[in-house]
Each structure stands twice: as C-alpha cells, then as structure tokens.
Design a protein around this motif. Structure first.
Motif, PDB file in Angstrom:
ATOM      1  N   LEU A 136      35.145   7.038  15.344  1.00 37.24           N
ATOM      2  CA  LEU A 136      34.710   8.404  15.651  1.00 37.24           C
ATOM      3  C   LEU A 136      34.971   9.326  14.470  1.00 37.24           C
ATOM      4  N   ALA A 137      36.183   9.261  13.926  1.00 35.09           N
ATOM      5  CA  ALA A 137      36.522  10.119  12.791  1.00 35.09           C
ATOM      6  C   ALA A 137      35.627   9.803  11.594  1.00 35.09           C
ATOM      7  N   GLY A 138      35.413   8.525  11.323  1.00 42.03           N
ATOM      8  CA  GLY A 138      34.550   8.143  10.209  1.00 42.03           C
ATOM      9  C   GLY A 138      33.122   8.625  10.405  1.00 42.03           C
ATOM     10  N   TRP A 139      32.602   8.510  11.631  1.00 37.49           N
ATOM     11  CA  TRP A 139      31.242   8.973  11.940  1.00 37.49           C
ATOM     12  C   TRP A 139      31.135  10.477  11.737  1.00 37.49           C
ATOM     13  N   LEU A 144      29.255  15.009   8.586  1.00 39.14           N
ATOM     14  CA  LEU A 144      29.543  16.355   8.073  1.00 39.14           C
ATOM     15  C   LEU A 144      29.692  16.422   6.559  1.00 39.14           C
ATOM     16  N   GLU A 145      30.214  15.345   5.959  1.00 36.72           N
ATOM     17  CA  GLU A 145      30.546  15.378   4.528  1.00 36.72           C
ATOM     18  C   GLU A 145      29.960  14.236   3.717  1.00 36.72           C
ATOM     19  N   GLY A 146      29.354  13.270   4.385  1.00 34.35           N
ATOM     20  CA  GLY A 146      28.748  12.149   3.667  1.00 34.35           C
ATOM     21  C   GLY A 146      29.573  10.874   3.754  1.00 34.35           C
ATOM     22  N   ASN A 147      28.907   9.763   3.467  1.00 36.84           N
ATOM     23  CA  ASN A 147      29.540   8.448   3.569  1.00 36.84           C
ATOM     24  C   ASN A 147      30.753   8.304   2.658  1.00 36.84           C
ATOM     25  N   GLN A 148      30.696   8.869   1.474  1.00 33.47           N
ATOM     26  CA  GLN A 148      31.815   8.731   0.543  1.00 33.47           C
ATOM     27  C   GLN A 148      33.078   9.379   1.112  1.00 33.47           C
ATOM     28  N   ALA A 149      32.939  10.532   1.746  1.00 30.80           N
ATOM     29  CA  ALA A 149      34.095  11.196   2.361  1.00 30.80           C
ATOM     30  C   ALA A 149      34.665  10.337   3.486  1.00 30.80           C
ATOM     31  N   ALA A 150      33.786   9.740   4.282  1.00 30.61           N
ATOM     32  CA  ALA A 150      34.239   8.870   5.368  1.00 30.61           C
ATOM     33  C   ALA A 150      34.959   7.646   4.809  1.00 30.61           C
ATOM     34  N   GLU A 151      34.366   7.022   3.809  1.00 33.19           N
ATOM     35  CA  GLU A 151      34.981   5.833   3.215  1.00 33.19           C
ATOM     36  C   GLU A 151      36.325   6.157   2.581  1.00 33.19           C
ATOM     37  N   SER A 152      36.429   7.291   1.927  1.00 31.63           N
ATOM     38  CA  SER A 152      37.689   7.702   1.294  1.00 31.63           C
ATOM     39  C   SER A 152      38.785   7.916   2.338  1.00 31.63           C
ATOM     40  N   ALA A 153      38.444   8.598   3.432  1.00 34.48           N
ATOM     41  CA  ALA A 153      39.432   8.845   4.492  1.00 34.48           C
ATOM     42  C   ALA A 153      39.844   7.540   5.165  1.00 34.48           C
ATOM     43  N   LEU A 154      38.890   6.669   5.426  1.00 35.06           N
ATOM     44  CA  LEU A 154      39.208   5.373   6.023  1.00 35.06           C
ATOM     45  C   LEU A 154      40.094   4.544   5.089  1.00 35.06           C
ATOM     46  N   MET A 171      32.649   0.963   8.346  1.00 33.66           N
ATOM     47  CA  MET A 171      31.333   1.474   7.965  1.00 33.66           C
ATOM     48  C   MET A 171      30.221   0.603   8.540  1.00 33.66           C
ATOM     49  N   ARG A 172      30.453  -0.703   8.700  1.00 34.06           N
ATOM     50  CA  ARG A 172      29.476  -1.583   9.339  1.00 34.06           C
ATOM     51  C   ARG A 172      29.224  -1.144  10.785  1.00 34.06           C
ATOM     52  N   ASN A 173      30.266  -0.665  11.459  1.00 31.12           N
ATOM     53  CA  ASN A 173      30.117  -0.186  12.831  1.00 31.12           C
ATOM     54  C   ASN A 173      29.495   1.201  12.906  1.00 31.12           C
ATOM     55  N   ILE A 174      29.699   2.019  11.891  1.00 28.77           N
ATOM     56  CA  ILE A 174      29.246   3.410  11.889  1.00 28.77           C
ATOM     57  C   ILE A 174      27.820   3.560  11.358  1.00 28.77           C
ATOM     58  N   LYS A 175      27.503   2.895  10.265  1.00 24.05           N
ATOM     59  CA  LYS A 175      26.238   3.129   9.550  1.00 24.05           C
ATOM     60  C   LYS A 175      24.969   2.997  10.400  1.00 24.05           C
ATOM     61  N   PRO A 176      24.892   2.051  11.346  1.00 18.05           N
ATOM     62  CA  PRO A 176      23.656   1.980  12.135  1.00 18.05           C
ATOM     63  C   PRO A 176      23.376   3.259  12.934  1.00 18.05           C
TER      64      PRO A 176
END
Length: 185
Positions: A136-139, A144-154, A171-176
C-alpha cells in the motif's frame, strides 16, 4: 515509509475518532488529525483493527468518512479496512484483498475477496495481511511521487541482504496496478 518523502508540503498523519486509540495488543497511538481532516487529504489509508465491525455501524465515524472520494484522492485499505471501504460503497464492483479473519465480513458486505496480497483499481487499493502494508505504501508513493520514490522507500525499509529481492517483489506486486504511460507513436 510514507515519511521518506522530504518535501515541505508533504505531511503524513494518523487520524482517529479519539485523541488516542489502543490496539488489540495494547499499543497506544496518539491521533494527529481528525477524521474530517483525513478526508480532505490527497491520500488516505484506512487501517485495520479488532473493532472494525463496530466502526462500520457507528454513524459518528462513518458519517465523516462519507467524504472520502476516489475521484479526487487515493484511497487504500489494510485488512479489515476493506470492510470500511465496502460499507462506504467504495468497493462496488471492485474486488479487494483482506486478511483471512476479515474475509467473511468483507464477503458479506458484497465484495469479492481475492487470494492475493494487493489489488488496486483506479484510485482505490487494498492489501491483505499485515506484511502486505508495504505494498500500500509503495503504491501510494509510486502514484504520488513516482516509481523511483517508491523503490527508494522500499529499499530503505527492506531487510539487509534482501533489499534488491524485496524491492523487486514489492514492485512486481504494485506495477500492474499503476497507470500505464501512454505509448508514443
């Protein structure tokens, strides 16, 4: 995880109907915002709890939550939080993920429950299982901030020695469920 974003206009708060709430295991959390304030936010995560079935029958809580609107904000629910979204009519025709204990209540509310950790459609996402909360947080961060922000936080919160694998799985679970960029012809 959400507070990994460092922008002056970025504010992450905990909202509840009382000044403090106690978890089923005794952890006391202080409220930082009212439910009304939360309903005005760009994104809202509805948490889970042992009293969710009581919450969804309480007009003092559910009334203000009727302001939640997926046409103007991102909405996410963790485990029994899916029951709250269901009772608000925000999962009409949208399948959901929830924990196994909450599944019968969400099904009884007329929602198809998926056997997977995360699902999103448009601006509404659900996750099932406490350890699926990072999806949820990654999504939210990706939206809100882009994939790079999500990947960095994860990556920051991932276990040492498992960081790359952890981020890749998340990201495999989120990206679809992220909006796809328009193809350029």
């Amino acid at each position: 995880m959400l507070n990994r974003i460092k922008r002056p206009d970025w504010r992450v708060t905990i909202a509840s109907p009382a000044a403090a709430v106690r978890s089923m295991n005794g952890v006391v959390i202080q409220s930082m915002a009212t439910i009304e304030e939360a309903c005005a936010a760009d994104a809202v995560i509805v948490g889970s709890g042992i009293r969710t079935r009581e919450v969804v029958t309480d007009p003092a809580i559910m009334g203000p939550l009727r302001q939640l609107d997926p046409s103007r904000q991102l909405l996410a629910a963790q485990c029994s939080g899916a029951l709250v979204l269901a009772r608000l009519g925000l999962l009409d025709g949208v399948p959901a993920c929830t924990d196994l204990a909450s599944k019968p209540w969400v099904v009884a509310a007329g929602v198809e429950v998926l056997d997977q950790p995360f699902f999103a459609r448009d601006n509404v996402a659900t996750a099932g299982g406490c350890l699926a909360s990072h999806y949820l947080a990654g999504w939210l961060l990706a939206r809100l901030e882009g994939n790079q922000a999500a990947e960095s936080a994860l990556h920051y919160v991932a276990p040492v020695g498992e960081k790359d694998e952890y981020v890749e799985r998340a990201m495999r679970n989120i990206k679809p469920y992220l909006p796809q960029p328009l193809a350029v012809a």
